[in-house]
Design a protein around this motif. Structure first.
Motif, mmCIF file in Angstrom:
data_model
loop_
_atom_site.group_PDB
_atom_site.id
_atom_site.type_symbol
_atom_site.label_atom_id
_atom_site.label_comp_id
_atom_site.label_asym_id
_atom_site.label_seq_id
_atom_site.Cartn_x
_atom_site.Cartn_y
_atom_site.Cartn_z
ATOM 1 N N PHE E 234 -34.147 6.542 -19.214
ATOM 2 C CA PHE E 234 -32.888 6.704 -19.694
ATOM 3 C C PHE E 234 -32.423 5.714 -20.628
ATOM 4 N N SER E 235 -31.771 6.106 -21.653
ATOM 5 C CA SER E 235 -31.303 5.031 -22.598
ATOM 6 C C SER E 235 -29.897 4.877 -22.526
ATOM 7 N N GLY E 236 -29.464 3.929 -23.092
ATOM 8 C CA GLY E 236 -27.898 3.517 -23.289
ATOM 9 C C GLY E 236 -26.986 3.781 -22.095
ATOM 10 N N GLY F 40 -29.239 8.554 -23.030
ATOM 11 C CA GLY F 40 -29.850 9.849 -22.334
ATOM 12 C C GLY F 40 -31.528 9.802 -21.921
ATOM 13 N N PRO F 41 -31.896 10.910 -21.280
ATOM 14 C CA PRO F 41 -33.376 10.979 -20.985
ATOM 15 C C PRO F 41 -34.361 10.826 -22.132
ATOM 16 N N GLU F 42 -35.294 10.656 -21.841
ATOM 17 C CA GLU F 42 -36.519 10.591 -22.909
ATOM 18 C C GLU F 42 -37.278 11.781 -23.021
ATOM 19 N N ARG F 48 -30.681 17.567 -13.781
ATOM 20 C CA ARG F 48 -30.107 16.120 -13.954
ATOM 21 C C ARG F 48 -30.331 15.870 -15.521
ATOM 22 N N ASP F 49 -31.575 15.856 -15.936
ATOM 23 C CA ASP F 49 -31.857 15.389 -17.439
ATOM 24 C C ASP F 49 -31.070 16.407 -18.422
ATOM 25 N N SER F 54 -26.992 16.841 -22.237
ATOM 26 C CA SER F 54 -25.850 17.467 -22.914
ATOM 27 C C SER F 54 -24.422 16.645 -23.422
ATOM 28 N N ALA F 55 -24.392 15.626 -22.406
ATOM 29 C CA ALA F 55 -23.151 14.896 -22.839
ATOM 30 C C ALA F 55 -23.382 14.100 -23.893
ATOM 31 N N ALA F 56 -24.704 13.347 -23.851
ATOM 32 C CA ALA F 56 -24.915 12.587 -24.997
ATOM 33 C C ALA F 56 -25.048 13.478 -26.313
#
Lengths: 246, 246, 246, 246, 246, 246
Positions: E234-236, F40-42, F48-49, F54-56
């Motif tokens: 996960f980033s940031g 967020g996720p890669e 969860r991802d 979604s928020a990002a």
């Protein structure tokens, strides 16, 4: 690409109106061929009209195929004959009700249909269920106007139709309006301007969907229920169907 | 009472078979008039066939009305043109699919349909949903036989159809079989005997429903969507509809 | 043929009324045996009544079977005990709600139910869903009359019931009326005459359906869920069920 | 609080088993009163059994009310007589099928039901639809065991039931198992241990829901369809209902 | 047992109110840990708020897991992030909307939801469909109050909310009220007293359901869709999720 | 026009692939801006991802709005954050699942989805129900490949995916394939060629729909649920949302 825009009734003024709408949104490379059947009712306002118009429309689909069009639009809100047309055509076929519903579902959570006569409401309900948009349609309202009266929409008729849209907004809390007749195609823009919510005309919607399918290289799947129908003998006024593709 | 039993395709052998079935269950006072359209396909196996047969069938409905029949049966499992027929007829109209579903729902918890070609399955699915019996139908099975091959059902064809019924019983756990084509009307009794569960033919089912409606003094409600259609101009091969009831 | 017409409540005046209705439409060869249980409520207006009447009704079904009737009618609009009756009977069993819905769906696109007390509305909703007619019923309206008051329908009561029908027509746009209580059987004809749309009484509807099944040689499928129940021990007031068919 | 745990059949060994299960999860302050009707079938395996048990059960509900219990559990997976019981009781009433479904939906996305005889499957399907859990149930599997054989569950019977659960996990991809008979109450814990997914018994589930309702001061709404039924005359073996609450 | 009661917005007064409600019904052995995220909106009134609150809430779930709680409550009526929370938690997770619906369906035939702003109605509709309670909810009514105004409910605000409940009772014929916001938790009791029908607050409902699951030894099934998510980068601002459970 | 094509995960190779696909079908006048969130996720493979992505993603929508784009594409098959995005954007927003479903429904009667991991199937089921296409989807098949493995699709991976498509055609009788991940965008054309039925990639589908909306002058209705969200205070890592549009 060439699009066969079919007005399934025999009212030529309606065909012209539909052609004008279709042209107004067509891409530069899109050729609009507007036509209507030689046979059938001058307007489609009940199941009898729809049955007879559907049979006549198949000839126009076949002619379009012979001219190698890249798509067919059935420009009547009941999408008459649409499934049969998909069987006999290689090019994709779109009805304007389906086209309008697709865009309405993209720009709103809930929409209303404003249509001509209340006796056509069950047809619209049927299409909503068939295409899967019933849960997004909060109301179908009929302005109780005859289809032919839409040939030239007078100011008072415009006001009546707008009034019905306003009721859909205020009483049914719709967020977009789907116009329930190809004959309302020319007032969509003005209505949208005055109502301040999206107003969707199926004729122009269908043109854009066909252009999109063409660009995406997508055609009706011919692998199962829309595969070419079996050859067989037809009698009487449908005898010409016996020879098709022989 | 007089019943107009309409075979919507132009295969006269099928019309005869249907007439025989209808007569076999008719009350003493019931006159069976079996007929078929002059126009259209020799069998109905796809949407194209259904659309053309529906248009042709309306003429036969109108003729029946002119002869003051007390009911119309549309003896093709797709119930083609049924809603339009209800508009133009004063006498009640029943399709054999609907008729068969009604009786199947009375004698079983779950039933199966055994039909001709798998490309007709979506039409049957549509009717189940339209009439409200989808939740009672556990499977629709196609024996992959052409409609015309049912003209005279050979022993080997009977075995094929029975085999499909047995699969419906064993694999899908149906409790009754609905026959998915008027052309199977003459084997319903033998199938029921050999399968030991109810086997329902829509042709005879429709005769009894029309006789019941007649006795109960019930006709199609003409108060809203099945009210008489508006008069209007029809062109070409449908021009005769312009004058109707004028 | 012999039909066991069962009034599931113990009000004998209601039984007489139901018998009269049934007889009025029966074929010449049909014998109507009207009866009611020895045990249970004098009217059925809630779930408690329905549960107790259902248990009592099974005795009357068993008696009918012993007398080798060719069909049973459960003449209460909640179709109490209908599924259990199908298990213990070889002859077909029809509830009047189901019977009425079938004919309503044949003569209208949308119908309304006019019933007695609003607390019975959920029962009617349940039956509509169970039989698959929910999408065709636009409203269920209760006139708020007690079932026993229908024993003899006074003029003012008739007017109240008719008023409720008129509301269904005007406000809900129904095309046919289904009467929601066997006790309204005797006013169906007059209501239809005055309302000018089909009015359907389930008692007479059920008679015609049983006659039709008899003619078509169709009985309840005993192959799965309506097969004969397993023998077992019953205690107390249901002890007689232990020996049945031993 | 006092809970009236009702085994609706007359098999006392089953009543004991249910009482044991209920006690095993009851809060310290909860008194479990286990009982069963004097009348009716020794097991409930078809609609006939359910109808007769429902009528008998209402007496036990009434007795519980007389003893001022704070809740009733109907400990048979068909939830027999549940709606009628809610009418005549002031204390809340819970069926074990509903109770089990609630917890299954809380701990899984999709669950399966493992039950006794396949002829009871339609009853379970009906309850899933009634309570709104049909979309969460991927399969209902019958181990084809008679209810009374569950009195004492042998090792081989346990293996059969577990085998059915494993099929539900492997073939239907369920994430939890709902046990379809109160008689399986005593193997829930062992099954959960061996299957490694949640296994839900409705008896214990219902105890916790009733305790929760009691703590939250929630009772059946008596404002409309579960309001006290009208007083009326009952005949014969149900005559005692005429006087209730007089 | 330890329950992690999460207020998904950042309004601490709301968190206190929720904690008070939860404590008021908790069993003696239940420890209530009330908390709210460090990040996100001060109230949740639209999809934007819900999306951001959901992401923030997952941190609070993870913290609860680290502290080995026995259950999590998501105390916002949209049940934000509930499915994701079930993936990352071993302890069961319950949203207050789902919890409230469960109890409403146990004590009424039909219920209404009274909520804050009408723009949240589609969220409630979505949850009703997801959980299977849509057929039991007769109306969702918005009192058009902002969530934060519920921090301290003034007398006039109470009257407004009660007024909306009365409309639901009188116009929609509901038998119970579900409160559509955790911020209404403290007026449930008073409303129930004044309305004389059950009024259900999801906060207390969820506490009892978690206690029940704990007692019944039931946890979220980790066998399929709620199984532990795959580890990944996960980033940031979400980088801390990369290492979780490493 | 400018289209903001958003890859909601942080895998830049995926962003490039999506950009290439989008460009390949864009009209001459269409500018494609491909981007992905900083946070967020890669990859997105579970709830969860999806919640964190979604928020990002909302930040990227806001940036696109600031740059006055004419439309946003959410290029992940779960359509994460789509409803929230519609609230905060004036330009229309389309998820690739919805876009793909629209075209699949235009060119087939029944389609299948071929996706990555089976744990994402419930997300796809949810979207089918939400958008109204559930009745047209005959199966969702997972090839059990991780999203990141699609970065560069090897020959053996292509064969696996094609194999799953073939099963959908042969076993489920689908007429078109919808690709269930943006990472499959580059193999749509080759698959369609080899399978001989329509294969639909949502990325290119969404581009054409946005261009169509632009031409038709249709935007998300801001009149009700997608109206601009209320301004409010956000804490911590979402503090920047407090000031937006201030």
């Amino acid at each position: 690409m060439k699009i066969n825009v079919i007005n399934p009734n025999t009212c030529l003024a309606m065909t012209d109106k539909i052609a004008t709408s279709a042209l107004s949104v067509a891409n530069p490379g899109t050729e609009i061929m507007a036509c209507s059947p030689l046979h059938g009712p001058e307007s489609i306002e009940c199941m009898r009209d729809e049955v007879l118009a559907s049979a006549a429309l198949l000839d126009v689909i076949a002619e379009g195929e012979a001219r190698q069009v890249d798509g067919h639009i059935i420009a009547c809100f009941g999408d008459p004959g649409c499934d049969a047309a998909k069987e006999i055509a290689l090019a994709p076929v779109i009805g304007i009700a389906q086209a309008a519903f697709h865009f309405a579902s993209l720009v709103s959570h809930r929409f209303s249909i404003v249509t001509t006569l209340s006796r056509t409401i069950p047809m619209a309900e049927h299409l909503l269920a068939k295409y899967g948009f019933a849960h997004q349609c909060v109301s179908i309202r009929a302005a109780e106007v005859e289809v032919l009266s839409l040939e030239t929409i007078s100011d008072s008729l415009f006001i009546d139709l707008k009034q019905e849209c306003l009721k859909a907004i205020e009483e049914d809390h719709c967020e977009a309006i789907v116009l329930g007749c190809a004959g309302m195609s020319d007032i969509a823009e003005r209505l949208q301007l005055e109502l301040s919510i999206p107003v969707i005309d199926g004729v122009v919607a269908a043109v854009k969907l066909l252009e999109s399918l063409y660009c995406l290289n997508l055609k009706t799947s011919k692998s199962f229920i829309y595969s070419e129908p079996p050859q067989k003998h037809f009698s009487g006024r449908y005898a010409h169907w016996s020879k098709l593709r022989e």
